[in-house]
Design a protein around this motif. Structure first.
Motif, PDB file in Angstrom:
ATOM      1  N   PHE A   2       0.715  14.925 -12.727  1.00 53.03           N
ATOM      2  CA  PHE A   2      -0.161  13.919 -12.117  1.00 53.03           C
ATOM      3  C   PHE A   2       0.635  12.699 -11.664  1.00 53.03           C
ATOM      4  N   ILE A   3       1.615  12.286 -12.461  1.00 49.83           N
ATOM      5  CA  ILE A   3       2.450  11.142 -12.073  1.00 49.83           C
ATOM      6  C   ILE A   3       3.228  11.461 -10.801  1.00 49.83           C
ATOM      7  N   ILE A   4       3.773  12.671 -10.699  1.00 51.44           N
ATOM      8  CA  ILE A   4       4.511  13.049  -9.486  1.00 51.44           C
ATOM      9  C   ILE A   4       3.585  13.074  -8.284  1.00 51.44           C
ATOM     10  N   PHE A   5       2.372  13.567  -8.465  1.00 44.40           N
ATOM     11  CA  PHE A   5       1.407  13.593  -7.362  1.00 44.40           C
ATOM     12  C   PHE A   5       1.072  12.184  -6.885  1.00 44.40           C
ATOM     13  N   VAL A   6       0.868  11.259  -7.819  1.00 41.12           N
ATOM     14  CA  VAL A   6       0.575   9.875  -7.437  1.00 41.12           C
ATOM     15  C   VAL A   6       1.772   9.257  -6.730  1.00 41.12           C
ATOM     16  N   MET A   7       2.981   9.581  -7.178  1.00 39.79           N
ATOM     17  CA  MET A   7       4.184   9.047  -6.530  1.00 39.79           C
ATOM     18  C   MET A   7       4.315   9.546  -5.097  1.00 39.79           C
ATOM     19  N   LEU A  49       1.994   9.986  -3.094  1.00 36.35           N
ATOM     20  CA  LEU A  49       1.032   9.239  -2.273  1.00 36.35           C
ATOM     21  C   LEU A  49       1.395   7.765  -2.146  1.00 36.35           C
ATOM     22  N   CYS A  50       1.827   7.166  -3.260  1.00 40.89           N
ATOM     23  CA  CYS A  50       2.056   5.713  -3.281  1.00 40.89           C
ATOM     24  C   CYS A  50       3.529   5.340  -3.118  1.00 40.89           C
ATOM     25  N   ALA A  51       4.429   6.150  -3.598  1.00 35.25           N
ATOM     26  CA  ALA A  51       5.867   5.838  -3.513  1.00 35.25           C
ATOM     27  C   ALA A  51       6.603   7.104  -3.079  1.00 35.25           C
ATOM     28  N   HIS A  52       6.339   7.527  -1.859  1.00 33.44           N
ATOM     29  CA  HIS A  52       6.881   8.800  -1.377  1.00 33.44           C
ATOM     30  C   HIS A  52       8.399   8.777  -1.312  1.00 33.44           C
ATOM     31  N   ASN A  53       8.981   7.682  -0.840  1.00 35.14           N
ATOM     32  CA  ASN A  53      10.446   7.600  -0.720  1.00 35.14           C
ATOM     33  C   ASN A  53      11.120   7.681  -2.081  1.00 35.14           C
ATOM     34  N   ALA A  54      10.541   7.014  -3.080  1.00 37.91           N
ATOM     35  CA  ALA A  54      11.123   7.071  -4.424  1.00 37.91           C
ATOM     36  C   ALA A  54      11.026   8.481  -5.004  1.00 37.91           C
TER      37      ALA A  54
END
Length: 426
Positions: free
Chosen positions: A280-285, A287-292
């Motif tokens: 879930f954390i990777i999925f949110v990343m 969406l919100c912090a794609h480059n990171a």
């Protein structure tokens, strides 16, 4: 004299038997050894990664291998339920004296392990240290102890013929009953069957998640959450199917074997929840912090941008105004003078005041969009072919005729204008 050791009456050397108890599960040990080899292989090449990529690779490999080894080890573990006591008990049928021993029962998805260790080990002129395994995978079989009976029933009858100690047979007999509501062996076998299926499903989704983390990061997160969900479902199935009646095996009034969840059950549950949270954390990343996210996983930044789609330009629907005779002459004269001014200053400079081609451009415009189709992400090419230079409208020579210049001069300026436009586009 040096060669007389261990010899009796001049006969050949005779060594006494050295029977050792079964101290470790070979399958669990083999799986753990394989994972350690994989981890060691990855860690050796870590110094070759530049900068922070060493830390990123170490975290990725460690977490992924941890989830994989937990799936495999808990699948073959014998510690989903455990019970241990230390008590006085009868050793074998017909023996006058009892023994003091530690008794342990370890229930897994495929069978049970029963341990009997004397305290001290040397009692009644014997070494009391047993570890016996009884398997129930996977058919239920017929009632009884014949050749078509359940596997655990046949192994129990073989243990009786071997003369195993009474405490081991007493415990194993509880799992051979199958009638009158006393069906602990049947329920544990059914629970282990469904739980081991879910763990194998979790293993396949874990493999696919590791592959997709380098191809489509978002889908890798999806499969990692599915992996954790399968592990949690395996725990739920085992806890709900395993035993409707509480299993308690008494030896004395105070010494009873009462079962609790072992480390295999707890480790599978915790790891499953952890896999869901990480996914879930990777999925949110994404969406919100794609480059990171793509930097951490070393993935393609354009992995989620599948294709370019064609949209209609609103200006294409508007009719192109046709200039009147007088207005067209003035506009054409202004454009020709702009071209002459630009070519005199710099033949290769941009034509800031040249003809505005946007109103004559019939090319479709392209925009990027995100797509949820996995197949397009693999098959669609991300690079579009180079567009040809724009065409000069056919109306321009007619406008030049209104200026009163010679036809040859207009054609020369028109050719020069085309060459400048092509160089500018390139």
């Amino acid at each position: 004299m040096a060669y007389q050791a261990f010899r009796v009456d001049g006969g050949p050397t005779l060594y006494d038997s050295n029977k050792t108890p079964f101290k470790a599960d070979l399958v669990e040990s083999g799986l753990a050894f394989c994972i350690v080899i994989l981890a060691f292989s990855f860690y050796i090449v870590l110094p070759g990664f530049p900068g922070k990529e060493k830390l990123y690779t170490f975290v990725r490999v460690s977490v992924s291998l941890f989830i994989g080894v937990v799936i495999l080890v808990t699948n073959f573990s014998q510690d989903w339920e455990v019970a241990e006591i230390s008590t006085e008990t009868q050793y074998k049928a017909g023996a006058r004296k009892g023994i003091h021993a530690d008794i342990g029962v370890h229930i897994g998805l495929r069978g049970i392990n029963i341990t009997l260790k004397g305290e001290p080990e040397q009692q009644l002129n014997e070494t009391i240290n047993y570890n016996e395994h009884f398997s129930w995978e996977w058919g239920q079989g017929r009632i009884g102890f014949g050749p078509f009976a359940a596997r655990i029933n046949r192994e129990f009858r073989a243990a009786q013929f071997r003369g195993l100690p009474y405490p081991i047979l007493w415990i194993a007999e509880y799992f051979t009953f199958d009638g009158e509501g006393i069906r602990w062996g049947r329920f544990y076998r059914t629970a282990g069957w469904y739980s081991h299926i879910m763990l194998w499903l979790a293993f396949t989704t874990w493999l696919m998640a590791n592959i997709l983390f380098f191809v489509l990061l978002r889908y890798g997160a999806y499969l990692l959450m599915i992996t954790g969900g399968c592990m949690v479902v395996a725990n739920i199935l085992f806890a709900t199917i395993r035993n409707p009646n509480v299993l308690v095996i008494p030896f004395t009034t105070d010494a009873k074997l009462e079962f609790v969840y072992g480390w295999g059950f707890v480790l599978c549950l915790i790891t499953g929840i952890l896999a869901i949270l990480i996914g879930f954390i990777i999925f949110v990343m994404t969406l919100c912090a794609h480059n990171a996210a793509v930097t951490f996983f070393g993935a393609d930044p354009l992995e989620d941008l599948d294709e370019e789609i064609e949209i209609d330009d609103t200006r294409r629907d508007e009719p192109v105004p046709e200039p009147s005779r007088n207005g067209g002459a003035v506009e054409a004269e202004r454009r020709v003078r702009s071209v002459q001014f630009d070519t005199e200053d710099d033949d290769e400079g941009p034509l800031d005041n040249a003809i505005d081609m946007s109103q004559y451009d019939d090319r479709p415009r392209y925009v990027k969009r995100r797509s949820g189709l996995l197949s397009k992400g693999f098959l669609k090419s991300r690079r579009q072919p180079r567009r040809p230079p724009p065409k000069i409208p056919e109306q321009e020579p007619e406008l030049y005729e209104n200026l009163g210049f010679p036809r040859e001069e207009m054609e020369m300026m028109d050719r020069h204008h085309r060459d400048v436009e092509v160089n500018f586009q390139e």
